[in-house]
Write an enzyme that holds these catalytic residues in place. Sequence first.
Site, PDB file in Angstrom:
ATOM      1  N   LYS A   1       0.831  -1.209   0.000  1.00  0.00           N
ATOM      2  CA  LYS A   1       0.000   0.000   0.000  1.00  0.00           C
ATOM      3  C   LYS A   1       0.867   1.262   0.000  1.00  0.00           C
ATOM      4  CE  LYS A   1      -2.081  -0.906   3.922  1.00  0.00           C
ATOM      5  NZ  LYS A   1      -1.364  -2.132   4.337  1.00  0.00           N
TER       6      LYS A   1
ATOM      7  N   ARG B   1      12.301  -5.290   4.289  1.00  0.00           N
ATOM      8  CA  ARG B   1      12.176  -3.894   3.843  1.00  0.00           C
ATOM      9  C   ARG B   1      12.897  -2.911   4.752  1.00  0.00           C
ATOM     10  NH1 ARG B   1       5.684  -2.664   4.733  1.00  0.00           N
ATOM     11  NH2 ARG B   1       5.734  -2.568   6.994  1.00  0.00           N
TER      12      ARG B   1
ATOM     13  N   ARG C   1       0.396  -8.300  14.102  1.00  0.00           N
ATOM     14  CA  ARG C   1      -0.176  -7.350  13.130  1.00  0.00           C
ATOM     15  C   ARG C   1      -1.097  -8.069  12.140  1.00  0.00           C
ATOM     16  NH1 ARG C   1       5.157  -4.838  11.009  1.00  0.00           N
ATOM     17  NH2 ARG C   1       3.882  -3.591   9.612  1.00  0.00           N
TER      18      ARG C   1
ATOM     19  N   ARG D   1      -8.948   1.090   9.579  1.00  0.00           N
ATOM     20  CA  ARG D   1      -8.461  -0.245   9.927  1.00  0.00           C
ATOM     21  C   ARG D   1      -9.455  -1.004  10.782  1.00  0.00           C
ATOM     22  NH1 ARG D   1      -2.586   0.607   9.365  1.00  0.00           N
ATOM     23  NH2 ARG D   1      -1.384  -1.184  10.005  1.00  0.00           N
TER      24      ARG D   1
ATOM     25  N   ARG E   1      11.981  -0.623  10.407  1.00  0.00           N
ATOM     26  CA  ARG E   1      10.964  -0.354  11.414  1.00  0.00           C
ATOM     27  C   ARG E   1      11.075  -1.327  12.574  1.00  0.00           C
ATOM     28  NH1 ARG E   1       5.317   0.331   8.291  1.00  0.00           N
ATOM     29  NH2 ARG E   1       4.649  -0.707  10.186  1.00  0.00           N
TER      30      ARG E   1
HETATM   31  P1  AMP Z   1       1.473   0.788   9.294  1.00  0.00           P
HETATM   32  O1  AMP Z   1       2.617   1.710   9.004  1.00  0.00           O
HETATM   33  O2  AMP Z   1       0.232   1.130   8.534  1.00  0.00           O
HETATM   34  O3  AMP Z   1       1.850  -0.666   9.167  1.00  0.00           O
HETATM   35  O4  AMP Z   1       1.099   1.020  10.839  1.00  0.00           O
HETATM   36  C1  AMP Z   1       2.030   0.759  11.861  1.00  0.00           C
HETATM   37  C2  AMP Z   1       1.313   0.668  13.204  1.00  0.00           C
HETATM   38  O5  AMP Z   1       0.672   1.916  13.489  1.00  0.00           O
HETATM   39  C3  AMP Z   1       0.190  -0.356  13.283  1.00  0.00           C
HETATM   40  O6  AMP Z   1       0.666  -1.658  13.567  1.00  0.00           O
HETATM   41  C4  AMP Z   1      -0.665   0.219  14.396  1.00  0.00           C
HETATM   42  O7  AMP Z   1      -0.081  -0.010  15.662  1.00  0.00           O
HETATM   43  C5  AMP Z   1      -0.581   1.714  14.119  1.00  0.00           C
HETATM   44  N1  AMP Z   1      -1.644   2.164  13.193  1.00  0.00           N
HETATM   45  C6  AMP Z   1      -1.473   2.686  11.944  1.00  0.00           C
HETATM   46  N2  AMP Z   1      -2.651   3.004  11.387  1.00  0.00           N
HETATM   47  C7  AMP Z   1      -3.605   2.672  12.287  1.00  0.00           C
HETATM   48  C8  AMP Z   1      -5.014   2.735  12.304  1.00  0.00           C
HETATM   49  N3  AMP Z   1      -5.712   3.207  11.253  1.00  0.00           N
HETATM   50  N4  AMP Z   1      -5.666   2.302  13.421  1.00  0.00           N
HETATM   51  C9  AMP Z   1      -4.999   1.830  14.494  1.00  0.00           C
HETATM   52  N5  AMP Z   1      -3.652   1.730  14.538  1.00  0.00           N
HETATM   53  C10 AMP Z   1      -2.954   2.145  13.455  1.00  0.00           C
END
Ligand code: AMP
Length: 221
Positions: A13, A127, A172, A88, A161
């Site tokens: 994404k 990554r 996750r 989400r 990360r």
């Molecule tokens: P991502 O970069 O999208 O993989 O997000 C990394 C982490 O941020 C996730 O594992 C969640 O802990 C938090 N996070 C990101 N977006 C959301 C969301 N829309 N709702 C809840 N937690 C989020």
Amino acid sequence: MRLILLGPPGAGKGTQAKMLTEKLGVPQLSTGDMLREAVAAGTATGKKAKAVMEAGKLVSDAIVNAIVSERLDHKDCARGFILDGYPRTLAQADALSAMLRKKRKPLQKVVELVVDDDALVERIAGRYTCAKCGEGFHDKFKQPRNAGTCDKCGGTEFKRRADDNADTLRVRLFAYYKDTAPLTGYYHAQGMLRKIDGMGDITKVKRLLAAELGKGQKRRT
Ligand code: AMP
């Protein structure tokens, strides 16, 4: 274009959203990036989110809804946005619908990138990004042209990360299937969901996505 990219962690994404921002002239709104920035800056939101993110769990709906609502009011969203990692949960999807109704900016497309679990693990484990400009790379799929130097800005520092490890990834993925996967039904029921095969390489997925986004454009604009 007002677009949501759906899909599990590692589906591509963020990579696709970044490339689309240039093509469509609209910003990528990644709640993950916004939360990581808040954590790095040590804001009140960042302090609340840090441990939850490190554990691979979801930050509360109230926090992310507030961040997105505020971000959508920025001038650069006037022509649209690409939501990446938000909504989400079903509660977030409802909150987003209400926000967009109020702002009179209805969603135009929801595209799901469909990728097998095994491929997700391989993509996530390898990554990393340039510490200076954020350009994404991968041990196997996208190495810098000159080893150790960012193609985009020439930076030589890279970072991974904290939550991109096998244990956190399991949490996750669990959160994805439990809380986020139901959104495909939510948007399907509204006649908005489109699915594309996200298993190919970056260029192939980019082509499929462009074709999907091109459909029905003349009617809508
Ligand atoms: P991502 O970069 O999208 O993989 O997000 C990394 C982490 O941020 C996730 O594992 C969640 O802990 C938090 N996070 C990101 N977006 C959301 C969301 N829309 N709702 C809840 N937690 C989020």
